[in-house]
Design a protein around this motif. Structure first.
Motif, PDB file in Angstrom:
ATOM      1  N   LEU A  93       6.568 -38.220 -13.762  1.00 41.63           N
ATOM      2  CA  LEU A  93       6.691 -37.730 -12.392  1.00 41.63           C
ATOM      3  C   LEU A  93       8.138 -37.486 -11.971  1.00 41.63           C
ATOM      4  O   LEU A  93       8.379 -37.026 -10.857  1.00 41.63           O
ATOM      5  CB  LEU A  93       6.064 -38.731 -11.414  1.00 41.63           C
ATOM      6  N   GLY A  94       9.077 -37.805 -12.833  1.00 40.33           N
ATOM      7  CA  GLY A  94      10.486 -37.776 -12.469  1.00 40.33           C
ATOM      8  C   GLY A  94      10.956 -36.480 -11.846  1.00 40.33           C
ATOM      9  O   GLY A  94      11.697 -36.484 -10.870  1.00 40.33           O
ATOM     10  N   ASP A  95      10.509 -35.333 -12.370  1.00 38.97           N
ATOM     11  CA  ASP A  95      10.963 -34.047 -11.847  1.00 38.97           C
ATOM     12  C   ASP A  95      10.260 -33.650 -10.547  1.00 38.97           C
ATOM     13  O   ASP A  95      10.660 -32.692  -9.891  1.00 38.97           O
ATOM     14  CB  ASP A  95      10.793 -32.944 -12.896  1.00 38.97           C
ATOM     15  N   ARG A  96       9.245 -34.423 -10.142  1.00 38.14           N
ATOM     16  CA  ARG A  96       8.531 -34.121  -8.898  1.00 38.14           C
ATOM     17  C   ARG A  96       8.865 -35.111  -7.777  1.00 38.14           C
ATOM     18  O   ARG A  96       8.330 -35.036  -6.687  1.00 38.14           O
ATOM     19  CB  ARG A  96       7.024 -34.110  -9.167  1.00 38.14           C
ATOM     20  N   ILE A  97       9.758 -36.045  -8.071  1.00 37.21           N
ATOM     21  CA  ILE A  97      10.187 -37.044  -7.085  1.00 37.21           C
ATOM     22  C   ILE A  97      11.487 -36.562  -6.452  1.00 37.21           C
ATOM     23  O   ILE A  97      12.455 -36.275  -7.136  1.00 37.21           O
ATOM     24  CB  ILE A  97      10.420 -38.420  -7.755  1.00 37.21           C
ATOM     25  N   ASP A  98      11.501 -36.478  -5.115  1.00 34.88           N
ATOM     26  CA  ASP A  98      12.723 -36.100  -4.395  1.00 34.88           C
ATOM     27  C   ASP A  98      13.576 -37.317  -4.069  1.00 34.88           C
ATOM     28  O   ASP A  98      14.798 -37.239  -4.025  1.00 34.88           O
ATOM     29  CB  ASP A  98      12.385 -35.370  -3.093  1.00 34.88           C
ATOM     30  N   GLY A  99      12.922 -38.440  -3.812  1.00 33.89           N
ATOM     31  CA  GLY A  99      13.678 -39.629  -3.462  1.00 33.89           C
ATOM     32  C   GLY A  99      12.802 -40.873  -3.421  1.00 33.89           C
ATOM     33  O   GLY A  99      11.583 -40.798  -3.285  1.00 33.89           O
ATOM     34  N   ILE A 100      13.462 -42.001  -3.568  1.00 35.08           N
ATOM     35  CA  ILE A 100      12.816 -43.310  -3.493  1.00 35.08           C
ATOM     36  C   ILE A 100      13.642 -44.142  -2.524  1.00 35.08           C
ATOM     37  O   ILE A 100      14.867 -44.220  -2.651  1.00 35.08           O
ATOM     38  CB  ILE A 100      12.766 -43.996  -4.875  1.00 35.08           C
ATOM     39  N   ARG A 101      12.967 -44.740  -1.569  1.00 40.11           N
ATOM     40  CA  ARG A 101      13.647 -45.584  -0.589  1.00 40.11           C
ATOM     41  C   ARG A 101      12.860 -46.880  -0.466  1.00 40.11           C
ATOM     42  O   ARG A 101      11.645 -46.863  -0.323  1.00 40.11           O
ATOM     43  CB  ARG A 101      13.707 -44.874   0.756  1.00 40.11           C
ATOM     44  N   VAL A 102      13.566 -47.994  -0.542  1.00 44.59           N
ATOM     45  CA  VAL A 102      12.930 -49.298  -0.389  1.00 44.59           C
ATOM     46  C   VAL A 102      13.591 -50.001   0.786  1.00 44.59           C
ATOM     47  O   VAL A 102      14.804 -50.177   0.808  1.00 44.59           O
ATOM     48  CB  VAL A 102      13.056 -50.154  -1.667  1.00 44.59           C
ATOM     49  N   GLU A 103      12.778 -50.383   1.756  1.00 41.86           N
ATOM     50  CA  GLU A 103      13.259 -51.114   2.930  1.00 41.86           C
ATOM     51  C   GLU A 103      12.740 -52.541   2.848  1.00 41.86           C
ATOM     52  O   GLU A 103      11.541 -52.760   2.632  1.00 41.86           O
ATOM     53  CB  GLU A 103      12.745 -50.446   4.205  1.00 41.86           C
ATOM     54  N   VAL A 104      13.632 -53.509   2.989  1.00 41.51           N
ATOM     55  CA  VAL A 104      13.264 -54.924   2.881  1.00 41.51           C
ATOM     56  C   VAL A 104      13.849 -55.681   4.063  1.00 41.51           C
ATOM     57  O   VAL A 104      14.996 -55.474   4.451  1.00 41.51           O
ATOM     58  CB  VAL A 104      13.785 -55.544   1.560  1.00 41.51           C
ATOM     59  N   GLY A 105      13.070 -56.547   4.622  1.00 41.27           N
ATOM     60  CA  GLY A 105      13.513 -57.431   5.694  1.00 41.27           C
ATOM     61  C   GLY A 105      12.683 -58.698   5.630  1.00 41.27           C
ATOM     62  O   GLY A 105      11.796 -58.825   4.796  1.00 41.27           O
ATOM     63  N   GLY A 106      12.964 -59.618   6.487  1.00 42.28           N
ATOM     64  CA  GLY A 106      12.220 -60.859   6.439  1.00 42.28           C
ATOM     65  C   GLY A 106      12.268 -61.621   7.729  1.00 42.28           C
ATOM     66  O   GLY A 106      12.895 -61.200   8.705  1.00 42.28           O
ATOM     67  N   GLU A 107      11.610 -62.729   7.701  1.00 44.10           N
ATOM     68  CA  GLU A 107      11.508 -63.599   8.865  1.00 44.10           C
ATOM     69  C   GLU A 107      11.827 -65.022   8.412  1.00 44.10           C
ATOM     70  O   GLU A 107      11.215 -65.524   7.476  1.00 44.10           O
ATOM     71  CB  GLU A 107      10.074 -63.512   9.388  1.00 44.10           C
ATOM     72  N   LYS A 108      12.783 -65.624   9.078  1.00 43.09           N
ATOM     73  CA  LYS A 108      13.125 -67.011   8.747  1.00 43.09           C
ATOM     74  C   LYS A 108      12.043 -67.944   9.261  1.00 43.09           C
ATOM     75  O   LYS A 108      11.442 -67.700  10.301  1.00 43.09           O
ATOM     76  CB  LYS A 108      14.475 -67.399   9.344  1.00 43.09           C
ATOM     77  N   ALA A 109      11.807 -69.002   8.522  1.00 42.45           N
ATOM     78  CA  ALA A 109      10.834 -70.015   8.936  1.00 42.45           C
ATOM     79  C   ALA A 109      11.386 -70.765  10.147  1.00 42.45           C
ATOM     80  O   ALA A 109      12.593 -70.967  10.269  1.00 42.45           O
ATOM     81  CB  ALA A 109      10.565 -70.980   7.788  1.00 42.45           C
ATOM     82  N   ALA A 110      10.489 -71.186  11.021  1.00 39.74           N
ATOM     83  CA  ALA A 110      10.902 -71.890  12.242  1.00 39.74           C
ATOM     84  C   ALA A 110      11.376 -73.306  11.959  1.00 39.74           C
ATOM     85  O   ALA A 110      12.304 -73.794  12.593  1.00 39.74           O
ATOM     86  CB  ALA A 110       9.745 -71.916  13.238  1.00 39.74           C
ATOM     87  N   GLY A 111      10.758 -73.970  11.012  1.00 47.07           N
ATOM     88  CA  GLY A 111      11.088 -75.370  10.761  1.00 47.07           C
ATOM     89  C   GLY A 111      12.036 -75.562   9.599  1.00 47.07           C
ATOM     90  O   GLY A 111      12.579 -74.627   9.034  1.00 47.07           O
ATOM     91  N   GLU A 112      12.227 -76.822   9.275  1.00 49.93           N
ATOM     92  CA  GLU A 112      13.076 -77.197   8.138  1.00 49.93           C
ATOM     93  C   GLU A 112      12.215 -77.275   6.883  1.00 49.93           C
ATOM     94  O   GLU A 112      11.025 -77.508   6.979  1.00 49.93           O
ATOM     95  CB  GLU A 112      13.719 -78.567   8.411  1.00 49.93           C
ATOM     96  N   PRO A 113      12.770 -77.078   5.713  1.00 50.00           N
ATOM     97  CA  PRO A 113      14.155 -76.689   5.451  1.00 50.00           C
ATOM     98  C   PRO A 113      14.369 -75.210   5.767  1.00 50.00           C
ATOM     99  O   PRO A 113      13.416 -74.440   5.863  1.00 50.00           O
ATOM    100  CB  PRO A 113      14.315 -76.968   3.965  1.00 50.00           C
ATOM    101  N   SER A 114      15.616 -74.830   5.908  1.00 47.79           N
ATOM    102  CA  SER A 114      15.967 -73.444   6.194  1.00 47.79           C
ATOM    103  C   SER A 114      15.497 -72.567   5.032  1.00 47.79           C
ATOM    104  O   SER A 114      15.821 -72.828   3.875  1.00 47.79           O
ATOM    105  CB  SER A 114      17.484 -73.330   6.360  1.00 47.79           C
ATOM    106  N   ARG A 115      14.699 -71.550   5.345  1.00 43.26           N
ATOM    107  CA  ARG A 115      14.132 -70.698   4.295  1.00 43.26           C
ATOM    108  C   ARG A 115      13.552 -69.439   4.931  1.00 43.26           C
ATOM    109  O   ARG A 115      13.457 -69.331   6.137  1.00 43.26           O
ATOM    110  CB  ARG A 115      13.053 -71.431   3.514  1.00 43.26           C
ATOM    111  N   ILE A 116      13.116 -68.531   4.088  1.00 42.95           N
ATOM    112  CA  ILE A 116      12.434 -67.317   4.524  1.00 42.95           C
ATOM    113  C   ILE A 116      10.938 -67.600   4.508  1.00 42.95           C
ATOM    114  O   ILE A 116      10.405 -68.072   3.505  1.00 42.95           O
ATOM    115  CB  ILE A 116      12.751 -66.133   3.590  1.00 42.95           C
ATOM    116  N   ALA A 117      10.272 -67.309   5.622  1.00 39.72           N
ATOM    117  CA  ALA A 117       8.820 -67.519   5.698  1.00 39.72           C
ATOM    118  C   ALA A 117       8.059 -66.319   5.155  1.00 39.72           C
ATOM    119  O   ALA A 117       7.013 -66.468   4.524  1.00 39.72           O
ATOM    120  CB  ALA A 117       8.398 -67.779   7.142  1.00 39.72           C
TER     121      ALA A 117
END
Length: 161
Positions: A93-117
């Motif tokens: 598919l390489g010649d038919r792909i115009d672009g690839i975009r990856v968006e990543v985000g997250g949410e921190k956990a409310a409690g301890e220990p400090s981490r991504i929920a």
């Protein structure tokens, strides 16, 4: 410093056996992976890799640059983008792909220990491919991505002496 579980560098090359038949040969190549962070009582924290990369981490929420969480999200986004590009080539598919975009985000956990929920990601592929091809490409990118596979499965942290 090597951690083979984090190494995922692949190269693909095609070799023609006959005029009609093309053989795709996958060669796995490893790359030294790891990082060393250095902090002094004051000033920036520096991070360096065994391959020669280096940068300073941000030290305040209003400062431009990368925080440790930005680096985690960037590792995931970058790995998925590379994996999607590789999957597109594998699937022809390489010649038919115009672009690839990856968006990543997250949410921190409310409690301890400090981490991504939770980590949220979106893999956007543009080009002239069908919905079924796009779905197969995204599935293969996720299968190939060492970072997403590691985060999804969890990883044991081992403290060296």
């Amino acid at each position: 410093m090597q951690d083979r579980a984090l190494m995922n560098a692949c190269a693909v090359r095609a070799a023609t056996r006959r005029e009609k038949d093309a053989l795709i040969m996958v060669t796995l190549r490893t790359r030294t992976a790891g990082a060393v962070a250095t902090a002094r009582p004051r000033g920036a924290v520096s991070v360096a890799t065994p391959t020669g990369g280096s940068m300073e981490l941000t030290t305040s929420v209003s400062e431009a640059g990368f925080s440790p969480l930005d680096l985690l999200y960037s590792a995931l986004a970058g790995c998925l983008a590379l994996s999607a590009r590789h999957a597109a080539a594998q699937q022809g598919l390489g010649d038919r792909i115009d672009g690839i975009r990856v968006e990543v985000g997250g949410e921190k956990a409310a409690g301890e220990p400090s981490r991504i929920a939770a980590v949220r990601l979106r893999l956007i592929v543009t080009g002239t491919i069908s919905a079924a091809e796009r779905e197969a490409l995204v599935a293969e990118a996720e299968r190939l991505c060492t970072v997403s596979n590691t985060l999804a499965a969890g990883v044991r942290l081992e403290h060296a002496g």
